[in-house]
Design an enzyme around this catalytic site. Structure first.
Site, mmCIF file in Angstrom:
data_model
loop_
_atom_site.group_PDB
_atom_site.id
_atom_site.type_symbol
_atom_site.label_atom_id
_atom_site.label_comp_id
_atom_site.label_asym_id
_atom_site.label_seq_id
_atom_site.Cartn_x
_atom_site.Cartn_y
_atom_site.Cartn_z
ATOM 1 N N LYS A 83 -35.374 55.106 23.220
ATOM 2 C CA LYS A 83 -33.952 55.251 22.896
ATOM 3 C C LYS A 83 -33.425 56.520 22.634
ATOM 4 C CE LYS A 83 -31.336 51.789 20.296
ATOM 5 N NZ LYS A 83 -31.330 50.993 18.843
HETATM 6 O O1 G3P Z 1 -29.069 48.595 17.274
HETATM 7 C C1 G3P Z 1 -28.285 49.155 16.111
HETATM 8 C C2 G3P Z 1 -26.771 48.441 16.454
HETATM 9 O O2 G3P Z 1 -27.052 47.210 16.426
HETATM 10 C C3 G3P Z 1 -25.924 48.821 15.122
HETATM 11 O O3 G3P Z 1 -25.490 47.752 14.458
HETATM 12 O O4 G3P Z 1 -24.644 46.759 12.448
HETATM 13 O O5 G3P Z 1 -25.277 49.028 12.289
HETATM 14 O O6 G3P Z 1 -23.290 48.539 13.607
HETATM 15 P P1 G3P Z 1 -24.543 48.190 13.223
#
Ligand code: G3P
Length: 221
Positions: A83
């Site tokens: 990633k």
């Molecule tokens: O893979 C990370 C992504 O899903 C971020 O999620 O909840 O931190 O915005 P969040």
């Protein structure tokens, strides 16, 4: 639609994997930090438990560091997807790693232009963060729709991995659009399992069975 779990929590990964629900895992430095301990152990364990793609993220911000880290991350398993962030160096690393047959997930995508460029660089996945767009008053799901349309126009092989999902309705909407993958926090996947009518229905079945048994104590299924 493939379902990935967006976590580095081994207990959740094992729980949902045992139900046959997981096609892969996505992690990031924040998710690894949340679990504490040595992230190497977690990454090693996750790549062993899960047969499908496991996204592990670089932390270098310049090209050569990303390549070095990407190759080290691939040593955890053939199912590792490297990633990289949506930056000029990230795209350069995406191009190099993809050309060597190492799959790449370009993360932190917030516009269709970014998704288009990541696809051109050879990404296996693009990860648009829809919840974070919703958080600032922009419609994250509109972005998924637009990327889907663009990728379909040109038959890009790049898959749309919908990330930053906040609730089960996001999952339904992503599935209606035809997104390739959703990556779900364990709490969202847990909510998708349940419905109050299922709980009440089961309670009633069991009560009626007990009634039947009271007249026939030896009865068994
Ligand atoms: O893979 C990370 C992504 O899903 C971020 O999620 O909840 O931190 O915005 P969040």
């Amino acid at each position: 639609m493939k379902i990935f779990l967006d976590t580095a929590n081994l207990e959740s990964i094992k729980k949902f994997n045992d139900m046959g629900l997981l096609d892969g895992i996505t992690t990031n430095p924040s998710l690894l930090s949340k679990e504490g301990g040595n992230p190497k152990n977690a990454m090693e364990e996750i790549t062993k438990i899960i047969k499908g793609d496991v996204s592990l993220e670089v932390v270098s911000t310049e090209y050569s560091g990303m390549i070095e880290e990407g190759k080290r991350l691939r040593e955890y398993g053939d199912n590792v997807v490297v990633k990289v962030p949506m930056t000029p160096d990230g795209l350069k690393a995406c191009k190099s790693l993809s050309s060597e047959g190492i799959p790449v997930n370009v993360t932190l995508i917030f516009s269709s232009n970014q998704a288009l460029l990541a696809a051109k660089s050879g990404a296996k996945y693009v990860s648009p963060f829809i919840g974070r767009l919703d958080d600032i008053g922009q419609n994250g799901m509109h972005l998924i729709k637009e990327i889907k349309e663009i990728f379909s126009n040109y038959n890009f092989g790049t898959q749309i991995l919908v990330a930053s999902i906040r609730h089960p309705l996001h999952v339904i909407d992503a599935a209606k659009i035809g997104a390739d993958v959703v990556t779900l926090p364990p709490a969202v996947l847990e909510k998708m399992l349940h419905h109050p009518l299922t709980t009440i229905g089961l309670e009633n079945f069991l009560k009626d069975w007990e009634k039947l048994k009271s007249g026939n104590p030896d009865i068994k299924i």
